[in-house]
Design a protein around this motif. Structure first.
Motif, PDB file in Angstrom:
ATOM      1  N   VAL A 140       0.731  -1.091   0.101  1.00  0.00           N
ATOM      2  CA  VAL A 140       0.153   0.177   0.148  1.00  0.00           C
ATOM      3  C   VAL A 140       0.953   1.185   0.023  1.00  0.00           C
ATOM      4  CG1 VAL A 140      -0.119   0.141   2.582  1.00  0.00           C
ATOM      5  CG2 VAL A 140      -1.875   1.082   1.019  1.00  0.00           C
ATOM      6  N   VAL A 141       0.344   2.272  -0.632  1.00  0.00           N
ATOM      7  CA  VAL A 141       1.166   3.385  -0.818  1.00  0.00           C
ATOM      8  C   VAL A 141       0.776   4.748   0.217  1.00  0.00           C
ATOM      9  CG1 VAL A 141       2.057   5.196  -2.348  1.00  0.00           C
ATOM     10  CG2 VAL A 141       1.484   3.026  -3.168  1.00  0.00           C
ATOM     11  N   ILE A 142       1.632   4.872   1.029  1.00  0.00           N
ATOM     12  CA  ILE A 142       1.159   6.048   2.079  1.00  0.00           C
ATOM     13  C   ILE A 142       2.229   7.468   1.833  1.00  0.00           C
ATOM     14  CG2 ILE A 142       1.165   6.614   4.698  1.00  0.00           C
ATOM     15  CD1 ILE A 142       1.101   3.528   4.873  1.00  0.00           C
ATOM     16  N   GLU A 161       4.762  -2.345   8.578  1.00  0.00           N
ATOM     17  CA  GLU A 161       5.465  -0.994   7.694  1.00  0.00           C
ATOM     18  C   GLU A 161       4.403  -0.092   7.498  1.00  0.00           C
ATOM     19  OE1 GLU A 161       7.356  -2.435   4.025  1.00  0.00           O
ATOM     20  OE2 GLU A 161       8.704  -3.780   4.762  1.00  0.00           O
ATOM     21  N   ALA A 162       3.275  -0.218   7.401  1.00  0.00           N
ATOM     22  CA  ALA A 162       2.049   0.814   6.992  1.00  0.00           C
ATOM     23  C   ALA A 162       1.761   1.516   8.251  1.00  0.00           C
ATOM     24  CB  ALA A 162       0.927   0.057   6.549  1.00  0.00           C
ATOM     25  N   LEU A 163       1.717   0.757   9.398  1.00  0.00           N
ATOM     26  CA  LEU A 163       1.439   1.388  10.703  1.00  0.00           C
ATOM     27  C   LEU A 163       2.669   2.423  10.941  1.00  0.00           C
ATOM     28  CD1 LEU A 163      -0.376  -1.298  12.632  1.00  0.00           C
ATOM     29  CD2 LEU A 163      -1.425   0.873  11.091  1.00  0.00           C
ATOM     30  N   ALA A 164       3.806   1.851  10.895  1.00  0.00           N
ATOM     31  CA  ALA A 164       5.149   2.537  11.287  1.00  0.00           C
ATOM     32  C   ALA A 164       5.262   3.794  10.600  1.00  0.00           C
ATOM     33  CB  ALA A 164       6.214   1.738  11.238  1.00  0.00           C
ATOM     34  N   ALA A 165       4.823   3.867   9.240  1.00  0.00           N
ATOM     35  CA  ALA A 165       4.822   4.836   8.217  1.00  0.00           C
ATOM     36  C   ALA A 165       3.868   6.140   8.409  1.00  0.00           C
ATOM     37  CB  ALA A 165       4.439   4.479   6.750  1.00  0.00           C
ATOM     38  N   ILE A 166       2.614   5.485   8.857  1.00  0.00           N
ATOM     39  CA  ILE A 166       1.708   6.502   9.351  1.00  0.00           C
ATOM     40  C   ILE A 166       1.997   7.079  10.668  1.00  0.00           C
ATOM     41  CG2 ILE A 166      -0.783   6.662  10.167  1.00  0.00           C
ATOM     42  CD1 ILE A 166      -1.525   4.182   8.394  1.00  0.00           C
ATOM     43  N   ASP A 167       2.493   6.456  11.671  1.00  0.00           N
ATOM     44  CA  ASP A 167       2.836   6.876  12.699  1.00  0.00           C
ATOM     45  C   ASP A 167       4.036   8.014  12.753  1.00  0.00           C
ATOM     46  OD1 ASP A 167       0.965   5.638  14.268  1.00  0.00           O
ATOM     47  OD2 ASP A 167       2.070   4.113  14.889  1.00  0.00           O
ATOM     48  N   ALA A 168       4.982   7.443  11.977  1.00  0.00           N
ATOM     49  CA  ALA A 168       5.920   8.567  11.460  1.00  0.00           C
ATOM     50  C   ALA A 168       5.741   9.902  10.950  1.00  0.00           C
ATOM     51  CB  ALA A 168       7.127   7.836  10.575  1.00  0.00           C
ATOM     52  N   MET A 169       4.894   9.815   9.932  1.00  0.00           N
ATOM     53  CA  MET A 169       4.329  10.973   9.354  1.00  0.00           C
ATOM     54  C   MET A 169       3.649  11.800  10.425  1.00  0.00           C
ATOM     55  SD  MET A 169       3.337   9.959   5.570  1.00  0.00           S
ATOM     56  CE  MET A 169       4.589   8.936   4.448  1.00  0.00           C
ATOM     57  N   PHE A 170       2.670  11.384  10.977  1.00  0.00           N
ATOM     58  CA  PHE A 170       1.984  12.186  11.967  1.00  0.00           C
ATOM     59  C   PHE A 170       2.805  12.691  13.262  1.00  0.00           C
ATOM     60  CE2 PHE A 170      -1.812  10.476   9.859  1.00  0.00           C
ATOM     61  CZ  PHE A 170      -2.464  11.662   9.618  1.00  0.00           C
ATOM     62  N   ASP A 171       4.021  12.021  13.280  1.00  0.00           N
ATOM     63  CA  ASP A 171       4.919  12.304  14.461  1.00  0.00           C
ATOM     64  C   ASP A 171       5.782  13.429  14.030  1.00  0.00           C
ATOM     65  OD1 ASP A 171       3.910  10.614  16.199  1.00  0.00           O
ATOM     66  OD2 ASP A 171       5.097   9.186  16.173  1.00  0.00           O
ATOM     67  N   GLY A 172       5.659  13.773  12.601  1.00  0.00           N
ATOM     68  CA  GLY A 172       6.641  14.827  12.188  1.00  0.00           C
ATOM     69  C   GLY A 172       7.726  14.698  11.317  1.00  0.00           C
ATOM     70  N   ALA A 173       7.790  13.337  10.563  1.00  0.00           N
ATOM     71  CA  ALA A 173       8.995  12.818   9.758  1.00  0.00           C
ATOM     72  C   ALA A 173       9.255  13.733   8.616  1.00  0.00           C
ATOM     73  CB  ALA A 173       8.900  11.362   9.435  1.00  0.00           C
ATOM     74  N   HIS A 174       8.082  14.482   8.256  1.00  0.00           N
ATOM     75  CA  HIS A 174       8.263  15.394   7.200  1.00  0.00           C
ATOM     76  C   HIS A 174       7.628  16.716   7.646  1.00  0.00           C
ATOM     77  CE1 HIS A 174       9.240  11.972   4.700  1.00  0.00           C
ATOM     78  NE2 HIS A 174       8.159  11.252   5.100  1.00  0.00           N
ATOM     79  N   GLY A 175       7.728  17.038   8.771  1.00  0.00           N
ATOM     80  CA  GLY A 175       7.322  18.378   9.211  1.00  0.00           C
ATOM     81  C   GLY A 175       5.602  18.561   9.050  1.00  0.00           C
ATOM     82  N   ILE A 176       5.496  19.659   8.529  1.00  0.00           N
ATOM     83  CA  ILE A 176       4.086  20.166   8.104  1.00  0.00           C
ATOM     84  C   ILE A 176       3.364  19.389   7.097  1.00  0.00           C
ATOM     85  CG2 ILE A 176       4.102  22.479   9.447  1.00  0.00           C
ATOM     86  CD1 ILE A 176       4.111  23.808   6.776  1.00  0.00           C
ATOM     87  N   ALA A 177       4.274  18.833   6.186  1.00  0.00           N
ATOM     88  CA  ALA A 177       3.877  18.163   4.895  1.00  0.00           C
ATOM     89  C   ALA A 177       3.182  17.001   5.365  1.00  0.00           C
ATOM     90  CB  ALA A 177       5.150  17.647   4.149  1.00  0.00           C
ATOM     91  N   GLY A 178       3.284  16.214   6.589  1.00  0.00           N
ATOM     92  CA  GLY A 178       2.843  15.319   7.229  1.00  0.00           C
ATOM     93  C   GLY A 178       1.632  15.323   8.114  1.00  0.00           C
ATOM     94  N   THR A 179       1.062  16.615   8.263  1.00  0.00           N
ATOM     95  CA  THR A 179       0.019  16.652   8.940  1.00  0.00           C
ATOM     96  C   THR A 179      -1.298  15.962   8.487  1.00  0.00           C
ATOM     97  OG1 THR A 179      -0.226  19.010   8.152  1.00  0.00           O
ATOM     98  CG2 THR A 179       0.957  18.660   9.973  1.00  0.00           C
ATOM     99  N   GLU A 180      -1.316  16.089   7.111  1.00  0.00           N
ATOM    100  CA  GLU A 180      -2.553  15.065   6.664  1.00  0.00           C
ATOM    101  C   GLU A 180      -1.521  14.352   5.554  1.00  0.00           C
ATOM    102  OE1 GLU A 180      -5.589  17.098   4.744  1.00  0.00           O
ATOM    103  OE2 GLU A 180      -5.854  18.568   6.127  1.00  0.00           O
ATOM    104  N   ILE A 181      -2.418  12.908   5.339  1.00  0.00           N
ATOM    105  CA  ILE A 181      -1.736  11.946   4.596  1.00  0.00           C
ATOM    106  C   ILE A 181      -2.699  11.526   3.564  1.00  0.00           C
ATOM    107  CG2 ILE A 181      -0.183  11.445   6.413  1.00  0.00           C
ATOM    108  CD1 ILE A 181      -1.620   8.747   6.403  1.00  0.00           C
ATOM    109  N   VAL A 182      -2.363  10.823   2.424  1.00  0.00           N
ATOM    110  CA  VAL A 182      -3.240  10.163   1.625  1.00  0.00           C
ATOM    111  C   VAL A 182      -2.771   8.760   1.407  1.00  0.00           C
ATOM    112  CG1 VAL A 182      -3.654  10.011  -0.927  1.00  0.00           C
ATOM    113  CG2 VAL A 182      -3.547  12.192   0.090  1.00  0.00           C
ATOM    114  N   ILE A 183      -3.682   7.738   1.812  1.00  0.00           N
ATOM    115  CA  ILE A 183      -3.242   6.214   1.540  1.00  0.00           C
ATOM    116  C   ILE A 183      -3.834   5.984   0.107  1.00  0.00           C
ATOM    117  CG2 ILE A 183      -4.039   3.844   2.381  1.00  0.00           C
ATOM    118  CD1 ILE A 183      -4.132   5.176   5.251  1.00  0.00           C
ATOM    119  N   GLU A 184      -3.035   5.215  -0.557  1.00  0.00           N
ATOM    120  CA  GLU A 184      -3.528   4.842  -2.025  1.00  0.00           C
ATOM    121  C   GLU A 184      -3.428   3.429  -2.135  1.00  0.00           C
ATOM    122  OE1 GLU A 184      -2.285   8.888  -4.488  1.00  0.00           O
ATOM    123  OE2 GLU A 184      -1.417   6.999  -4.970  1.00  0.00           O
ATOM    124  N   GLU A 185      -4.259   2.873  -3.062  1.00  0.00           N
ATOM    125  CA  GLU A 185      -4.144   1.640  -3.799  1.00  0.00           C
ATOM    126  C   GLU A 185      -2.839   1.505  -4.340  1.00  0.00           C
ATOM    127  OE1 GLU A 185      -6.026  -0.533  -7.591  1.00  0.00           O
ATOM    128  OE2 GLU A 185      -6.535   1.480  -7.160  1.00  0.00           O
TER     129      GLU A 185
END
Length: 427
Positions: A140-142, A161-185
């Motif tokens: 899956v693409v996050i 891996e998916a849950l880790a990526a989600i948590d990392a983004m919302f924990d600030g791995a990409h700064g304000i870019a990750g305050t919202e995310i898109v999950i894709e097929e």
């Protein structure tokens, strides 16, 4: 005509190299530029975030065209400020630049206008994302919603891996870019990049390329801003290109114009060529890097005249676009540690010898020092060569690279490998 080029990377060096060849270009300024760009333009100290200062410079220097290279100033609305001051600008305004600045904005637009893309969901918190991610299956693409320098995409192979990526983004791995995310097929097929120029009404295709995002040979390891590219992308056949223009790019331009946010500039579509036809992966609102380094050597027209036609709404009367029949391939040399923390300060020698091998060396993350040329960024150089085909261009590019002495740098040795295999199979 006097021109101001905004940016300092390999993309901007390739643009400066081509703009300087135009008979319409009188004086070319670049802010902030780099040592390679300095061979074609006068470097100026100018903060692209200070719109008033940019406008004042344009008035003082009688700038007839501003070419905005990177995505940051576009998303910040620099083109709007320039147009408000009657300075022609190549690049979309703030609202139109959302096509790159917000993955979610683009996905919603695709859903509204039936533009082929992957199934998706949007999330502004980790809890809802964690609940939803399993519905897409694996891989899956996050994606971080905002600008993340080409590094805000994770292809998760499993739930862990998916849950880790989600948590990392919302924990600030990409700064304000990750305050919202898109999950894709996860889409299957081969990727290709298609570029189109538009003045908001007229749309014309401007070449294709295939990028290599993964840091390691064989397309392994984390995603980067791009480790190399070649053009044209033969997998994007004329029929598939026409389909992508008709079903993806042209409806996007129409939708943006009708929504009151016309897109002016270059629309860069990352496509997946699926069994069901081309589907949009994502848009960039500017020329690609390193794709520009293979497009510019192949383009045989007057870039200044073309970009001015886009900026002034006269693309419909511009001359037909012409690309040479040769293939171009570029190899990115990066600093050790990239795409993590790159090692800076590494000394670089041998560029003159590389240039004598028929290649063009575009600077990206370099700086001049008392010790000579040094690395100051992650992606440092892009070595580009033309050839009768991709195999030939690849051979020339790597021959030039062998002349470069950059002990703290590294590069992939397999850029263009898919096309090389196809060319070999066809012989």
């Amino acid at each position: 005509m006097n021109i101001l080029l905004i940016g300092s990377g390999g993309r901007e060096h390739a643009l400066a190299w081509k703009l300087a060849q135009s008979p319409l270009t009188d004086s070319l300024f670049a802010a902030p530029g780099n040592p390679g760009i300095a061979e074609h333009a006068e470097l100026v100290v100018l903060d692209a975030g200070d719109h008033a200062a940019v406008v004042a410079f344009c008035k003082a220097k009688t700038i007839g065209l501003v070419v905005i290279g990177p995505e940051g100033p576009l998303v910040d609305g620099l083109a709007d400020s320039l147009r408000a001051a009657d300075v022609p600008a190549f690049g979309p305004g703030k609202l139109a630049a959302q096509l790159e600045g917000s993955k979610g904005f683009t996905k919603d637009l695709c859903a509204l206008h039936n533009i082929p893309t992957a199934a998706f969901s949007r999330h502004d918190n980790a809890a809802s994302a964690r609940v939803s991610v399993g519905a897409f299956g694996y891989p899956v693409v996050i994606k971080a919603d905002g600008l993340a320098a080409g590094k805000g995409v994770v292809i998760a192979e499993n739930e862990t891996e998916a849950l880790a990526a989600i948590d990392a983004m919302f924990d600030g791995a990409h700064g304000i870019a990750g305050t919202e995310i898109v999950i894709e097929e996860f889409l299957t097929g081969e990727e290709a990049s298609l570029f189109a120029l538009t003045d908001g009404t007229t749309v014309v295709a401007f070449g294709s390329a295939q990028d290599h995002k993964r840091v390691g040979e064989g397309d392994i390891g984390p995603n980067t801003g791009g480790m190399g590219a070649y053009s044209p992308a033969s997998v994007l056949t004329p029929a598939l290109e026409a389909e992508a223009m008709r079903q993806i790019i042209e409806p996007t331009v129409t939708a943006m114009r009708e929504a009151g946010m016309p897109f002016v500039g270059v629309l860069y579509a990352g496509l997946m060529l699926t069994p069901d036809g081309p589907k949009l992966i994502e848009y960039n609102a500017r020329f690609g890097d390193p794709e520009t380094q293979v497009l510019m050597p192949r383009f045989e027209g007057d870039l200044t005249a073309l970009l001015l036609a886009v900026a002034t709404g006269s693309l419909a009367t511009a001359p037909s676009l012409l690309f040479c029949e040769k293939a171009a391939l570029t190899v990115v040399i990066a600093a050790r540690g990239y795409p993590g923390v790159p090692e800076k300060g590494g000394k670089i020698d041998g560029l003159a010898q590389a240039g004598k091998r028929g290649s063009v060396v575009f600077h990206a993350g370099t700086s001049a020092s008392e010790a000579g040329l040094i690395a100051t960024g992650g992606r440092v150089l892009a070595v580009t060569a033309l050839g009768l085909n991709v195999t030939d261009a690849k051979r020339s590019a790597y021959t030039a690279i062998d002349c470069i002495d950059f002990p703290t740098g590294f590069y992939r040795r397999d850029i263009g490998w898919r096309e090389v295999q196809r060319e070999l199979a066809a012989t």
